[in-house]
Write a protein that holds these residues in place. Structure first.
Motif, PDB file in Angstrom:
ATOM      1  N   MET A 189       0.839  -1.213   0.000  1.00  0.00           N
ATOM      2  CA  MET A 189       0.000   0.000   0.000  1.00  0.00           C
ATOM      3  C   MET A 189       0.872   1.261   0.000  1.00  0.00           C
ATOM      4  O   MET A 189       0.508   2.260  -0.608  1.00  0.00           O
ATOM      5  CB  MET A 189      -0.963  -0.020   1.177  1.00  0.00           C
ATOM      6  N   LYS A 190       2.029   1.168   0.653  1.00  0.00           N
ATOM      7  CA  LYS A 190       2.926   2.331   0.641  1.00  0.00           C
ATOM      8  C   LYS A 190       3.452   2.572  -0.773  1.00  0.00           C
ATOM      9  O   LYS A 190       3.682   3.687  -1.193  1.00  0.00           O
ATOM     10  CB  LYS A 190       4.104   2.099   1.603  1.00  0.00           C
ATOM     11  N   LYS A 191       3.625   1.470  -1.520  1.00  0.00           N
ATOM     12  CA  LYS A 191       4.161   1.600  -2.881  1.00  0.00           C
ATOM     13  C   LYS A 191       3.081   2.131  -3.844  1.00  0.00           C
ATOM     14  O   LYS A 191       3.308   3.069  -4.594  1.00  0.00           O
ATOM     15  CB  LYS A 191       4.667   0.237  -3.345  1.00  0.00           C
ATOM     16  N   VAL A 192       1.909   1.504  -3.789  1.00  0.00           N
ATOM     17  CA  VAL A 192       0.867   1.875  -4.767  1.00  0.00           C
ATOM     18  C   VAL A 192       0.142   3.161  -4.347  1.00  0.00           C
ATOM     19  O   VAL A 192      -0.304   3.938  -5.174  1.00  0.00           O
ATOM     20  CB  VAL A 192      -0.137   0.707  -4.945  1.00  0.00           C
ATOM     21  N   ARG A 193       0.032   3.396  -3.026  1.00  0.00           N
ATOM     22  CA  ARG A 193      -0.743   4.503  -2.463  1.00  0.00           C
ATOM     23  C   ARG A 193      -2.147   4.540  -3.081  1.00  0.00           C
ATOM     24  O   ARG A 193      -2.495   5.455  -3.847  1.00  0.00           O
ATOM     25  CB  ARG A 193      -0.021   5.839  -2.654  1.00  0.00           C
ATOM     26  N   PRO A 194      -2.980   3.536  -2.754  1.00  0.00           N
ATOM     27  CA  PRO A 194      -4.324   3.484  -3.335  1.00  0.00           C
ATOM     28  C   PRO A 194      -5.130   4.729  -2.987  1.00  0.00           C
ATOM     29  O   PRO A 194      -4.984   5.260  -1.885  1.00  0.00           O
ATOM     30  CB  PRO A 194      -4.941   2.235  -2.685  1.00  0.00           C
ATOM     31  N   GLU A 195      -5.942   5.145  -3.957  1.00  0.00           N
ATOM     32  CA  GLU A 195      -6.723   6.361  -3.714  1.00  0.00           C
ATOM     33  C   GLU A 195      -8.021   6.052  -2.993  1.00  0.00           C
ATOM     34  O   GLU A 195      -8.609   6.915  -2.364  1.00  0.00           O
ATOM     35  CB  GLU A 195      -7.004   7.049  -5.054  1.00  0.00           C
ATOM     36  N   THR A 196      -8.495   4.801  -3.127  1.00  0.00           N
ATOM     37  CA  THR A 196      -9.762   4.436  -2.473  1.00  0.00           C
ATOM     38  C   THR A 196      -9.603   3.049  -1.840  1.00  0.00           C
ATOM     39  O   THR A 196      -8.679   2.304  -2.186  1.00  0.00           O
ATOM     40  CB  THR A 196     -10.908   4.344  -3.496  1.00  0.00           C
ATOM     41  N   ILE A 197     -10.558   2.719  -0.978  1.00  0.00           N
ATOM     42  CA  ILE A 197     -10.541   1.384  -0.372  1.00  0.00           C
ATOM     43  C   ILE A 197     -10.723   0.329  -1.456  1.00  0.00           C
ATOM     44  O   ILE A 197     -10.099  -0.725  -1.441  1.00  0.00           O
ATOM     45  CB  ILE A 197     -11.658   1.273   0.695  1.00  0.00           C
ATOM     46  N   GLY A 198     -11.574   0.636  -2.452  1.00  0.00           N
ATOM     47  CA  GLY A 198     -11.798  -0.312  -3.544  1.00  0.00           C
ATOM     48  C   GLY A 198     -10.488  -0.651  -4.239  1.00  0.00           C
ATOM     49  O   GLY A 198     -10.192  -1.811  -4.518  1.00  0.00           O
ATOM     50  N   GLN A 199      -9.697   0.374  -4.487  1.00  0.00           N
ATOM     51  CA  GLN A 199      -8.408   0.138  -5.155  1.00  0.00           C
ATOM     52  C   GLN A 199      -7.496  -0.701  -4.261  1.00  0.00           C
ATOM     53  O   GLN A 199      -6.818  -1.612  -4.740  1.00  0.00           O
ATOM     54  CB  GLN A 199      -7.746   1.480  -5.495  1.00  0.00           C
ATOM     55  N   ALA A 200      -7.524  -0.427  -2.949  1.00  0.00           N
ATOM     56  CA  ALA A 200      -6.664  -1.187  -2.021  1.00  0.00           C
ATOM     57  C   ALA A 200      -6.999  -2.680  -2.074  1.00  0.00           C
ATOM     58  O   ALA A 200      -6.107  -3.528  -2.015  1.00  0.00           O
ATOM     59  CB  ALA A 200      -6.831  -0.653  -0.599  1.00  0.00           C
ATOM     60  N   THR A 201      -8.287  -3.001  -2.236  1.00  0.00           N
ATOM     61  CA  THR A 201      -8.684  -4.424  -2.245  1.00  0.00           C
ATOM     62  C   THR A 201      -8.057  -5.181  -3.421  1.00  0.00           C
ATOM     63  O   THR A 201      -7.956  -6.386  -3.386  1.00  0.00           O
ATOM     64  CB  THR A 201     -10.217  -4.614  -2.359  1.00  0.00           C
TER      65      THR A 201
END
Ligand code: FAD
Length: 620
Positions: free
Chosen positions: A589-601
């Protein structure tokens, strides 16, 4: 000499052309750089647009207001709707293009736009100040400033061409490679990698014996890509089909010891789904033949493209092998096939807008992001051009969700999963295939394209009319009833079950063996009803009625997930403070830095419990 531009687009391939057009159409002052003005919109490999999942992308580009569909329609020489025998979600438009006219049409399209200036030179580096891209440096020494830069360098960065044991620098055969950018960006912390792709030989069509090979015609009633009023295809050129054989394979094998791929001279990974002929012979040793499509390169030219015979074996081996293929016994080669290795930047260094995470106002689009294919490149160019322009205009970005478009799936996959082999689109990559059809891309996307000032008023009005008409027809289909006596005989002729009571035709239409074209022949009232509707509205209504349950199910799923999609994670969120996250989840998550929870999933390595923990931490 140069004014300050809003958007500098580096590269005039499929990505660069769409990026320049979109930004300019939305009001940005654009400067488009290319190393060769005669190669704007050049098709580097096959003279064709669309195909399975790729055709859907072209329709989506068109629906948003991009130009690939219109350029394809104006320059196609054959059209086929692939997968017609399967469900509507799988229908995929594909055309053969006139390579020269395609490029010419793109150039004219861009030249007609007063917001686009051109500069022919190699860009050798970015101007970067305070972590922001502020312009580019050219080979001739100019420093040209712009508020944002879209880099679409395709297969050109540090490109090396391989033919047997020969290798030389180049971005495509006969064109220089480009140098300097990778090295500079690596000093800013970017990770770069190598990929490869290949192309088949071109041969002289006058030397082919067409009489002994199978002809493949275009569709009888050819459709097209654009939702706008582009010209219908009135005549078509055929393709032809032939096969390799054991003798061809034996000859090709004699070149293996000089093969750059087998001898390890090529390091980069190639497109797994588009293997070279030597790769096919090697991997599928039990197959005694492989299919070859002989595709004309245009209306007037005799040059033909040998689809399925991509190779980087020595040119004399290519030539000998070709002459052992049925129909090609006297073939003369115009140029040999070759492989090319080039630099790309792993795309998990991007945001969903295609802006890089490391340098603000710098966007990457196309093959540079590890994709392969014109359509994949064009749609990224479109989105990068749109978002670069929106940022300059200080407006909210346009990010398409996975449930909005194949384009959304592609960018989401690239950013969250990255790719270490050339990424191409497949229908199987999309979870909402019934929603993301080629027929409804305008209804899905034109309102978005219109809202940002890209899709024209006319396009929007056409879409609204189509939507209103098809909704009206769906209602009428649900209401119009037929009596058993009026239709049972006809149903029997179609081996379709009889009805026992007056039934709405919507119910009959759900049967797999029946469609509107058949039903209108069965009863006058149905024919009368359809007279008021054009084919587009009929197709929409028919698909909706037939797949209603599936469409509604997918829509419910998409809505559910969109709650997560809309749950934003603050841009500067400090993941280290969330102690309970798994180590892998934290790093990813530190690498991608998702913008939303959906993206994090969707980030590989982020577990469901990481997402739960994050949700709790963020107050949900
Ligand atoms: C040999 C070969 C085989 C291929 N085979 C296939 C295939 O089988 N299937 C498939 O789907 N796709 C294939 N492709 C890929 C397809 O051509 C690309 O996916 C598509 O063209 C990428 O579009 P793009 O806009 O990213 O880059 P390109 O179309 O490569 O365009 C890049 C543009 O950038 C310009 N440029 C580059 N660097 C600079 C610079 N520093 N300064 C100024 N201008 C610059 C170039 O002049 C060019 O205009 C192949 C490509 C090649 C070369």
């Amino acid at each position: 000499m140069f004014p300050e531009y809003d958007v500098l687009v580096v590269g005039a391939g499929h990505a660069g052309c769409e990026a320049a057009h979109a930004a300019a159409q939305m009001g940005a002052k654009v400067l488009l750089f290319t190393m060769d003005m005669t190669k704007v919109g050049q098709m580097s490999c096959n003279p064709a647009m669309g195909g399975v999942a790729k055709g859907q992308i072209v329709r989506e580009i068109d629906a948003l207001g991009g130009m690939s569909g219109i350029v394809s329609d104006k320059t196609m020489i054959q059209f086929r709707m692939l997968n017609r025998s399967k469900g509507a979600a799988m229908w995929s438009p594909r055309c053969q293009s006139d390579r020269a006219r395609f490029a010419e049409e793109w150039r004219l399209t861009l030249e007609r736009n007063p917001n686009i200036d051109f500069w022919q030179d190699m860009v050798v580096g970015m101007l970067i100040e305070g972590g922001k891209a502020v312009g580019v440096k050219t080979g001739m020494g100019q420093e040209i400033r712009g508020k944002s830069v879209v880099l679409t360098s395709g297969t050109f960065m540090n490109g090396i061409i391989h033919i047997g044991e020969k290798q030389f620098g180049g971005g495509r055969i006969g064109e220089k490679g480009s140098y300097g950018i990778t090295e500079q960006l690596v000093t800013f912390g970017f990770e770069a990698g190598r990929m490869k792709t290949g192309t088949p030989p071109r041969i002289d069509g006058r030397t082919i014996n067409y009489a002994i090979i199978e002809e493949q015609f275009g569709d009888e009633n050819p459709s097209k890509f654009s939702y706008m009023d582009t010209p219908a295809l009135t005549k078509q050129r055929s393709c032809f089909i032939t096969y390799t054989n054991e003798k061809v394979h034996e000859i090709l094998k004699t070149g293996f010891e000089k093969s750059p791929m087998f001898q390890g001279r090529i390091q980069g990974l190639g497109p797994r789904y588009c293997p070279s002929i030597e790769d096919k012979i090697n991997r599928f040793a039990d197959r005694d033949r492989h299919q070859i499509f002989i595709e004309p390169e245009g209306w007037d030219t005799v040059e033909v493209y040998i689809n399925g015979f991509s190779t980087s074996l020595p040119d004399d081996v290519q030539f000998k092998a070709l002459q052992c293929i049925e129909g090609l016994e006297n073939a003369k080669m115009f140029r040999p096939g070759y492989a090319i290795e080039y630099d790309y930047f792993p795309p998990n260094q991007l945001k969903l807008t295609l802006e890089t995470q490391l340098i603000e106002n710098l966007y990457f689009a196309g093959q540079i992001n590890g994709t392969t294919g014109y359509e994949e490149a064009a749609c990224q160019g479109l989105m990068a051009g749109i978002n670069a322009c929106l940022k300059v205009q200080e407006k909210a970005p346009l990010i398409l969700k996975r449930s909005d478009a194949y384009i959304g799936v592609l960018i989401d996959d690239l950013v969250n999963k990255g790719t270490d082999e050339p990424y191409r689109m497949f229908t199987s990559r999309a979870e909402y295939r019934i929603i993301l059809r080629q027929d409804n891309a305008d209804i899905r996307l034109t309102p978005l394209g219109y809202a940002i000032g890209l899709a024209t008023e006319e396009r929007y009005a056409r879409m609204q009319e189509k939507q209103a008409k098809s909704e009206q027809l769906i209602k009428e289909i649900a209401q119009l009833k037929v009596k058993p006596d009026d239709i049972n005989l006809k149903l029997a002729e179609m081996n379709s079950a009889q009805i026992r009571e007056k039934s709405p035709i919507g119910l009959l239409l759900k049967r797999p063996e029946l469609d509107l074209a058949t039903l209108r022949k069965m009863h006058e009232s149905i024919d009368n009803l359809l007279q008021d509707y054009d084919l587009e509205a009929q197709e929409q209504a028919e698909i909706f009625v037939k797949y209603e349950t599936y469409i509604e199910k997918e829509q419910r799923m998409a809505e559910k997930l969109s709650e997560l999609e809309d749950f934003r994670i603050p841009a500067n969120f400090d993941y280290d403070r969330v102690k309970a996250l798994s180590n892998e989840g934290l790093q990813k998550m530190k690498k991608v830095r998702p913008e939303t929870i959906g993206q994090a999933t969707r980030i590989s390595g982020v577990s469901a419990s990481d997402v739960q923990i994050l949700l709790i931490y963020l107050g949900r």
